[in-house]
Design a protein around this motif. Structure first.
Motif, short mmCIF file in Angstrom:
data_model
loop_
_atom_site.label_atom_id
_atom_site.label_comp_id
_atom_site.label_asym_id
_atom_site.label_seq_id
_atom_site.Cartn_x
_atom_site.Cartn_y
_atom_site.Cartn_z
N ARG A 72 0.90 -1.22 0.04
CA ARG A 72 -0.22 0.28 0.11
C ARG A 72 0.94 1.08 -0.12
O ARG A 72 1.81 1.39 0.58
CB ARG A 72 -0.93 0.06 1.29
N GLN A 73 0.81 2.49 -0.23
CA GLN A 73 1.42 2.85 -0.43
C GLN A 73 0.34 4.50 -0.57
O GLN A 73 -0.59 4.48 -0.60
CB GLN A 73 1.57 3.73 -2.47
N LEU A 74 0.78 5.60 0.18
CA LEU A 74 0.55 6.52 1.27
C LEU A 74 1.25 7.62 0.61
O LEU A 74 2.47 7.78 1.42
CB LEU A 74 -0.26 6.42 2.79
N SER A 171 -0.74 26.19 6.08
CA SER A 171 -2.09 25.84 6.55
C SER A 171 -2.61 25.23 5.34
O SER A 171 -3.57 24.50 5.54
CB SER A 171 -2.72 26.52 7.22
N TYR A 172 -3.49 26.87 4.36
CA TYR A 172 -3.93 25.81 3.08
C TYR A 172 -3.43 24.85 3.09
O TYR A 172 -4.43 23.40 2.61
CB TYR A 172 -3.88 27.03 2.17
N PHE A 173 -2.51 24.75 2.28
CA PHE A 173 -1.32 22.84 1.76
C PHE A 173 -1.28 22.13 2.48
O PHE A 173 -1.66 21.19 1.61
CB PHE A 173 -0.22 23.61 1.45
N PHE A 174 -1.65 21.74 3.90
CA PHE A 174 -1.23 21.16 4.25
C PHE A 174 -2.87 20.47 5.02
O PHE A 174 -2.71 18.61 4.91
CB PHE A 174 -0.93 21.60 6.59
N PHE A 175 -3.66 21.69 4.90
CA PHE A 175 -5.25 20.80 5.35
C PHE A 175 -5.51 19.92 3.68
O PHE A 175 -6.52 19.24 3.39
CB PHE A 175 -6.11 21.56 5.74
N GLU A 176 -4.77 20.88 2.63
CA GLU A 176 -5.25 20.19 1.36
C GLU A 176 -4.70 18.77 1.15
O GLU A 176 -5.41 18.26 0.67
CB GLU A 176 -4.57 21.15 0.22
N TRP A 177 -3.72 18.49 1.48
CA TRP A 177 -2.99 17.84 1.54
C TRP A 177 -3.48 16.47 2.39
O TRP A 177 -3.63 15.19 1.86
CB TRP A 177 -1.34 17.54 2.21
N LEU A 178 -3.89 16.84 3.58
CA LEU A 178 -5.16 15.77 4.49
C LEU A 178 -5.80 15.63 3.81
O LEU A 178 -6.25 14.07 4.04
CB LEU A 178 -5.26 16.66 5.76
N VAL A 181 -4.92 12.32 1.69
CA VAL A 181 -4.27 11.25 1.85
C VAL A 181 -5.41 9.90 1.89
O VAL A 181 -4.79 9.00 1.15
CB VAL A 181 -4.09 11.16 3.64
N SER A 182 -6.45 9.92 2.47
CA SER A 182 -7.93 8.59 1.94
C SER A 182 -7.35 8.38 0.70
O SER A 182 -8.14 7.82 0.43
CB SER A 182 -8.45 9.21 3.00
N PHE A 184 -5.69 8.91 -2.16
CA PHE A 184 -4.62 8.71 -2.37
C PHE A 184 -4.48 8.04 -3.46
O PHE A 184 -3.85 7.99 -4.86
CB PHE A 184 -3.32 8.83 -2.53
N GLU A 185 -4.55 6.37 -3.69
CA GLU A 185 -4.80 4.82 -4.58
C GLU A 185 -5.71 5.14 -5.46
O GLU A 185 -5.82 4.37 -6.45
CB GLU A 185 -4.99 4.33 -3.33
N GLN A 186 -7.11 5.65 -4.75
CA GLN A 186 -7.71 5.85 -5.88
C GLN A 186 -7.83 7.04 -6.91
O GLN A 186 -8.20 6.72 -7.70
CB GLN A 186 -9.48 6.11 -5.92
N ASN A 187 -6.81 8.28 -5.88
CA ASN A 187 -7.01 9.50 -7.03
C ASN A 187 -5.44 10.09 -6.93
O ASN A 187 -5.46 11.20 -6.50
CB ASN A 187 -7.78 10.46 -6.89
N PRO A 188 -4.34 9.21 -7.35
CA PRO A 188 -3.24 9.81 -6.91
C PRO A 188 -2.79 11.24 -7.71
O PRO A 188 -2.06 12.06 -7.38
CB PRO A 188 -2.22 8.73 -7.65
#
Length: 233
Positions: A72-74, A171-178, A181-182, A184-188
């Motif tokens: 699994r990739q995360l 803060s914007y980029f961190f929460f966009e990244w968050l 995450v879940s 990612f595997e479906q929509n990298p």
């Protein structure tokens, strides 16, 4: 940067009638233009240059995807100090570029004797106040109006408002990244799009820094052409 072979201060000499009229009215023309040329402009350059300095060492979302047991990739985001410094200077750059155009608004308001309330003098309010005053034939006015409607209102000030009033860029980029995450595997490709957005920040700021030079030149030429004090004997 040279304007007709002159530095910025020398180029200002072309609107000496305006300078004298503003100073005689009690307004501090020299303080305003010194702040514009020697303080705000250099601060914007400093912030953008430091953004470029830190960017190569900032986190890259695409380089931090880890493979775990079971294949699994995360994505991970072990944030570095350089990343924080990068975003600090990006946020500062937007604010300093806004400050530049705010001072341009102050200069135009005084030069055209618009008599706006001091707390209501912004680049946008000044551009609005000049509409319908017979400037449409001026290439300098057309440039300033076009810049305001496209680059300033829809890009620079829109992003600046988000930073100042809502959230800093980190803060914007961190929460966009968050949020990615879940998924990612479906929509990298969403993570790649987020990194692309980060990659494009400095080129955008650099292009706006170049526009400040043109904007300063167009402002002085517009005042020289149509400023009410310049037409006086």
């Amino acid at each position: 940067m040279k304007f007709d072979g002159e530095n910025a201060l020398g180029f200002l000499g072309g609107i000496s009638k305006t300078r004298n009229a503003i100073k005689s009215s009690g307004k501090k023309f020299d303080l305003l233009t010194h702040d514009l040329i020697y303080s705000v402009s250099s601060d914007a350059q400093f912030s953008i240059a430091n953004g470029f300095l830190y960017f190569p060492f900032a986190n890259n979302f695409l380089n931090e995807v880890r493979q775990y047991e079971g294949g699994r990739q995360l994505p991970t985001y072990f944030r570095k100090l350089e990343d924080k410094r990068f975003f600090y200077y990006v946020s500062s750059s937007f604010e300093k570029l806004y400050n530049f155009w705010d001072r341009i608004g102050d200069l135009i308001e005084a030069a055209f004797n618009l008599n706006l309330e001091e707390r209501g003098v912004y680049f946008s309010t000044v551009i609005t106040a000049l509409e319908g005053k017979g400037l449409d034939s001026s290439e300098n006015w057309q440039w300033l109006k076009g810049f305001h409607d496209r680059h300033y209102k829809d890009v620079l000030n829109r992003l600046r408002i988000k930073i100042v009033h809502y959230r800093q860029k980190d803060s914007y980029f961190f929460f966009e990244w968050l949020n990615l995450v879940s998924k990612f595997e479906q929509n990298p490709e969403q993570l790649a799009a987020l990194q692309k957005e980060k990659d494009e920040l400095l080129p955008l700021l650099k292009s706006h820094l170049a526009l400040t030079n043109t904007g300063f030149e167009k402002t002085i030429r517009l005042i020289k052409e149509h400023g009410p004090f310049e037409s006086q004997a």
